[in-house]
Structures are given as structure tokens and as C-alpha cells.
Design a protein around this motif. Structure first.
Motif, PDB file in Angstrom:
ATOM      1  N   TYR B  45       2.467 -15.456  -3.036  1.00 13.23           N
ATOM      2  CA  TYR B  45       1.957 -14.209  -3.607  1.00 13.23           C
ATOM      3  C   TYR B  45       2.166 -14.206  -5.117  1.00 13.23           C
ATOM      4  CZ  TYR B  45       1.771  -9.263  -4.812  1.00 13.23           C
ATOM      5  OH  TYR B  45       1.485  -8.068  -5.415  1.00 13.23           O
ATOM      6  N   ARG B  49      -0.873 -14.304  -7.768  1.00 15.40           N
ATOM      7  CA  ARG B  49      -0.918 -13.068  -8.533  1.00 15.40           C
ATOM      8  C   ARG B  49      -1.449 -13.217  -9.966  1.00 15.40           C
ATOM      9  NH1 ARG B  49       1.674  -8.402  -9.741  1.00 15.40           N
ATOM     10  NH2 ARG B  49       3.123  -7.439  -8.298  1.00 15.40           N
ATOM     11  N   PRO B  53      -4.844 -10.778  -9.715  1.00 12.61           N
ATOM     12  CA  PRO B  53      -3.975  -9.604  -9.629  1.00 12.61           C
ATOM     13  C   PRO B  53      -4.371  -8.640  -8.510  1.00 12.61           C
ATOM     14  CG  PRO B  53      -4.848  -9.929 -11.847  1.00 12.61           C
ATOM     15  CD  PRO B  53      -5.641 -10.774 -10.937  1.00 12.61           C
ATOM     16  N   TYR B  57      -0.002  -8.505  -1.218  1.00  9.08           N
ATOM     17  CA  TYR B  57       0.955  -9.385  -0.560  1.00  9.08           C
ATOM     18  C   TYR B  57       0.767  -9.337   0.951  1.00  9.08           C
ATOM     19  CZ  TYR B  57       3.602  -5.052   0.080  1.00  9.08           C
ATOM     20  OH  TYR B  57       3.971  -3.782   0.405  1.00  9.08           O
TER      21      TYR B  57
END
Lengths: 143, 143
Positions: B45, B49, B53, B57
DNA sequence: TTCGGTGCAAAAGATTTGCATATGT
DNA sequence: ACATATGCAAATCTTTTGCACCGAA
């Protein structure tokens, strides 16, 4: 072997570490020693609860950690997210039945030796290990 | 071996199970295949990310379970309460350095054989096992 | 259009921690 | 008296779930 020996070990440990001998610790140790082993703090809490409703589960959790520190209990995890404790005794590993939860201990000098060789070959200094075999016990296979 | 093979396996699995091929699944599979293995959902995650973005999760957790179902990933637990995943490949066990976290794979036919004997002796039908050696690796011992 | 997928927030389950109170020593 | 122990509630930590909205087929 009566429980007196174990209780004495605890008392010695408490004394040596400036810890107090309390009624709760006595009750929890008693319940633990009387269990069949491989019990969780929650198990013990439930067992103790009936006779001693005033005991808090936090105390059980804390005391079990203390028993581990004192060398009386050993922590074990069997992949179900619950920490279990057994009375500390000679090294061994486990067979776990995933159907009925039965836990059988086993020990193999050959495996231990092989482990050492492997560790050495990889330059590792082994401090502990986990070795668990999961499957179905004889009784469950018959159902 | 490129990742194309793995991606195809996933696509076949998705197709056979009425599951959709989504951008998120593609991104997560990619990140997983590119990892060194033994990564947690949280690790993935965090990695994902930065470039994406908008990914949740929850999706990573769900997708890793899906990859296990699909036979592309294998779940592992190393006593620190975090589930890690590795790319599914031939059976092996692990050496874990408790100082730096290094994880080394090992395999021993002798141990496997001994395990079978023990299981048989106890009437167990073994489905899986865990075997982990915890200690200090060569590099850490020198510090 | 239609289900399955996603993302957020909230829930879960086991264990730990903060804190005021209680209790060994 | 004083320091540690206890018990409750609240916090943690990782993972799962509920649900309204989104998007692949």
C-alpha cells in the motif's frame, strides 16, 4: 510433582524482582498449572471468572507475561491469532489438528540436528524456532 | 521469466471466476511481482501510494487475498503480527534474523521426510506446516 | 444496464496502556 | 507510608466489513 515446586519458583522470582505476591497471581498460577496446557489468557480468564468474578482480564494478560518472564510458562502461537501458554518443559514442537484443535507435542533430535546444520550453513545463530505441522488427527479423519 | 506469465495466470483466474480485471488489481499485482517477496499488504500500500494516491488500503488487502486464491501468492506469518506475501514457488521454510529482519529461504528433504514419519506415527494427515528458525544473521552478529 | 469493485469510515478481535484506586510489604 | 498491582475504560494494531458510489463488461 505437586504444584508447590512451581509456586516456590514464582515466589522466588517475585522476591528477586521486587514484585508483590498477590491473591490474583496465586489464583492465576493455580489455574494455569491445573490447565492441560496450551491455554490462552482468555481461556484462563473465563475459567477463573466463575469463582472469582472480581478478577480483571487485564490482570490475567499481565500475569501470564510475568509467568513467562519467570520461566514458568512459554508462549505459543498457532496461527489463529490467539497467544497460548504452556507449562515450560523440555523443548518440543507441535502437531495441530485444524478440525478439532487437538495439539500433540513431538520432538526429533534428527530435525534439531538438521536445523543446526542449515543455520550454520547460512551463518545464522539460532535463538529459537517454530515448527508446527497442521492437518487432521486420526479421530477427525474418521468422521 | 517476465511478468507476462503471472499476469496471464491472474487474467485466467479472473475470467474463470466472474471477476473483473481492474486497474487497481493490475497495479497491485505489478507492485507485488516487483517486490522482493515477503511483503505485507501495508508495505505494498505504501509503495503504491506515491504513484497512485487514490488507491485504498482495503483494496490492497482484498487483492492480496485474491492473489492467494489465484495461486500467485502465498501467505506467511513471522511472529510479528503482520501477514506477509511471497510469490508462490516450490515449498521451502525460513530463517529469520530478529535484528535486521532479513529472511532467508531453506529447504530440507530430510526434515520433510522426518515430518512425514512423525505425522504418520501420530495418525495425522498433514496439510501444511510452519517451520521458522529465528536468530541473528552473520552480518548482525558482527556488529 | 448490471454486478462486481472500490474507498472511506466504522467494526472487529486480541492485547496493551492510562489512570485512579487498592493493597502488599 | 510507599511503591507496585489491579480493574476499568479507552487506546492500539492489523485486518475485515458495511455501504454508497464507481466502473468494467
Amino acid at each position: 510433582m505437586s504444584h508447590e515446586f512451581e509456586r516456590e519458583t514464582l515466589n522466588r522470582y517475585l522476591g528477586e524482582h521486587n514484585l508483590k505476591h498477590t491473591r490474583q497471581r496465586e489464583i492465576i498460577l493455580e489455574a494455569f498449572l491445573e490447565s492441560k496446557g496450551h491455554v490462552s489468557s482468555e481461556d484462563l480468564y473465563q475459567t477463573i471468572r466463575s469463582d472469582n468474578p472480581r478478577i480483571g482480564y487485564t490482570t490475567v494478560y499481565r500475569t501470564m507475561k510475568l509467568l513467562v518472564e519467570a520461566g514458568l510458562a512459554e508462549e505459543r502461537n498457532f496461527d489463529d491469532g490467539v497467544t497460548r501458554y504452556e507449562i515450560e518443559h523440555e523443548h518440543h514442537d507441535h502437531l495441530v489438528c485444524t478440525l478439532c484443535g487437538k495439539i500433540v507435542e513431538f520432538e526429533s533430535a534428527l530435525i534439531e540436528k538438521t536445523q543446526s546444520d542449515i543455520a550454520e550453513r547460512h551463518g545464522f545463530n539460532i535463538l529459537r524456532h517454530r515448527h508446527e505441522l497442521y492437518g487432521h488427527c486420526a479421530a477427525c479423519r474418521d468422521d
